[in-house]
Design an enzyme around this catalytic site. Structure first.
Site, mmCIF file in Angstrom:
data_model
loop_
_atom_site.group_PDB
_atom_site.id
_atom_site.type_symbol
_atom_site.label_atom_id
_atom_site.label_comp_id
_atom_site.label_asym_id
_atom_site.label_seq_id
_atom_site.Cartn_x
_atom_site.Cartn_y
_atom_site.Cartn_z
ATOM 1 C CG HIS A 155 -0.829 6.056 4.540
ATOM 2 N ND1 HIS A 155 -2.282 6.071 4.589
ATOM 3 C CD2 HIS A 155 -0.706 7.068 5.569
ATOM 4 C CE1 HIS A 155 -2.727 6.944 5.476
ATOM 5 N NE2 HIS A 155 -1.594 7.766 6.289
ATOM 6 C CG ASN A 201 -1.958 1.253 1.331
ATOM 7 O OD1 ASN A 201 -2.484 1.562 0.476
ATOM 8 N ND2 ASN A 201 -1.870 1.876 2.350
ATOM 9 C CG ASP A 255 -2.992 3.467 6.624
ATOM 10 O OD1 ASP A 255 -3.069 2.830 5.781
ATOM 11 O OD2 ASP A 255 -3.960 4.494 7.157
ATOM 12 C CB SER A 300 4.916 5.468 4.224
ATOM 13 O OG SER A 300 5.306 6.519 5.343
HETATM 14 C C1 GAR Z 1 -2.415 8.785 -2.982
HETATM 15 O O1 GAR Z 1 -1.867 10.133 -2.513
HETATM 16 C C2 GAR Z 1 -2.119 7.801 -1.760
HETATM 17 O O2 GAR Z 1 -1.115 8.138 -0.865
HETATM 18 C C3 GAR Z 1 -3.330 7.924 -1.391
HETATM 19 O O3 GAR Z 1 -4.484 8.260 -2.130
HETATM 20 C C4 GAR Z 1 -3.842 8.637 -3.467
HETATM 21 C C5 GAR Z 1 -4.216 8.223 -4.518
HETATM 22 O O4 GAR Z 1 -3.602 8.700 -5.464
HETATM 23 N N1 GAR Z 1 -3.780 6.693 -0.544
HETATM 24 C C6 GAR Z 1 -4.437 6.774 0.702
HETATM 25 O O5 GAR Z 1 -4.678 7.563 1.258
HETATM 26 C C7 GAR Z 1 -4.633 5.373 1.342
HETATM 27 N N2 GAR Z 1 -5.005 5.410 2.704
HETATM 28 P P1 GAR Z 1 -3.749 8.161 -7.096
HETATM 29 O O6 GAR Z 1 -5.409 7.712 -7.244
HETATM 30 O O7 GAR Z 1 -3.615 9.291 -7.979
HETATM 31 O O8 GAR Z 1 -2.798 7.214 -7.218
#
Ligand code: GAR
Length: 218
Positions: free
Chosen positions: A115, A113, A151, A142
């Site tokens: 985060h 994942n 997480d 991370s």
């Molecule tokens: C990213 O910033 C990722 O870190 C976050 O969602 C975004 C997805 O962006 N993930 C979380 O918050 C998970 N808890 P993307 O759809 O453009 O890849």
């Protein structure tokens, strides 16, 4: 790139834009990852990640979480769909759902994942706003193995960005995402090269246990 290990098959789960997915697609097409994305699955019909998948001729599947009465039932259906592809690696790329422990255990050691915080800080949502509100001078992202603790799995790699005065959460989020698009494909490449594993709840790269902050040069 040397192909000492067989190419790894990857299923990516998304809920939104899919810019991390795109970064991984791009690095695979540049031969930097010894892997192949065999399916992209979203829980939101309008997830742009599904369009990105189709544009790259990757099967794109929508499984609506609203059609299921329980989290367990949804995760069971998700698992069925994923297991049809027999992937080596599951990549959560902005998949905005809490997963049942049954689901997480099923993919033990083969689910990553990303985060948007310097874990263990700011698990959960609104990480950028929380870092600003706390007066932090730095923030980041991370990549970690997924374990049943939200997480909370072992960190593989972190990337930091400074928080400037007057910066709002959207600007900060975009700067974090720029880092994410560098770091996530790198970690996926390590896994696909057979260099990255999870053992005893620790992340290991080249058979060395990584620190709680993940890989650090030197
Ligand atoms: C990213 O910033 C990722 O870190 C976050 O969602 C975004 C997805 O962006 N993930 C979380 O918050 C998970 N808890 P993307 O759809 O453009 O890849």
């Amino acid at each position: 790139m040397s192909k000492l290990t067989p190419e790894k098959s990857i299923v990516v789960l998304v809920s939104g834009d899919g810019s991390n997915l795109q970064a991984i697609i791009d690095q695979i097409s540049q031969g930097k990852i010894n892997g192949k994305i065999i399916a992209v699955i979203a829980n939101k019909e309008n997830a742009y990640g599904l369009i990105r998948a189709k544009e790259s001729n990757i099967p794109a599947i929508f499984i609506d979480h609203k059609s299921f009465t329980s989290r367990e039932d949804y995760d069971a259906e998700l698992m069925n769909n994923i297991d049809n592809f027999s992937p080596d690696l599951i990549v959560l790329a902005g998949f905005m759902r809490i997963l049942t422990s049954e689901f997480v255990e099923h993919y033990h050691g083969r689910m990553l994942n990303i985060h948007p915080s310097l874990l263990p800080k700011y698990k959960g949502l609104d990480t950028h706003q929380r870092a600003i509100a706390a007066g932090d001078r730095e923030h980041g992202a991370s990549v970690h193995f997924v374990t049943p603790e939200l997480d909370g799995g072992p960190v593989v790699l972190q990337s930091k960005v400074p928080i400037f005065e007057q910066q709002d959460a959207d600007e900060l989020a975009e700067r974090v995402k720029q880092q994410e698009r560098q770091m996530y494909p790198l970690v996926v490449s390590w896994f696909c090269a057979g260099r990255l594993k999870m053992a005893n709840n620790k992340a290991m790269l080249d058979d060395k246990v990584l620190s709680e902050m993940g890989y650090a040069i030197g």
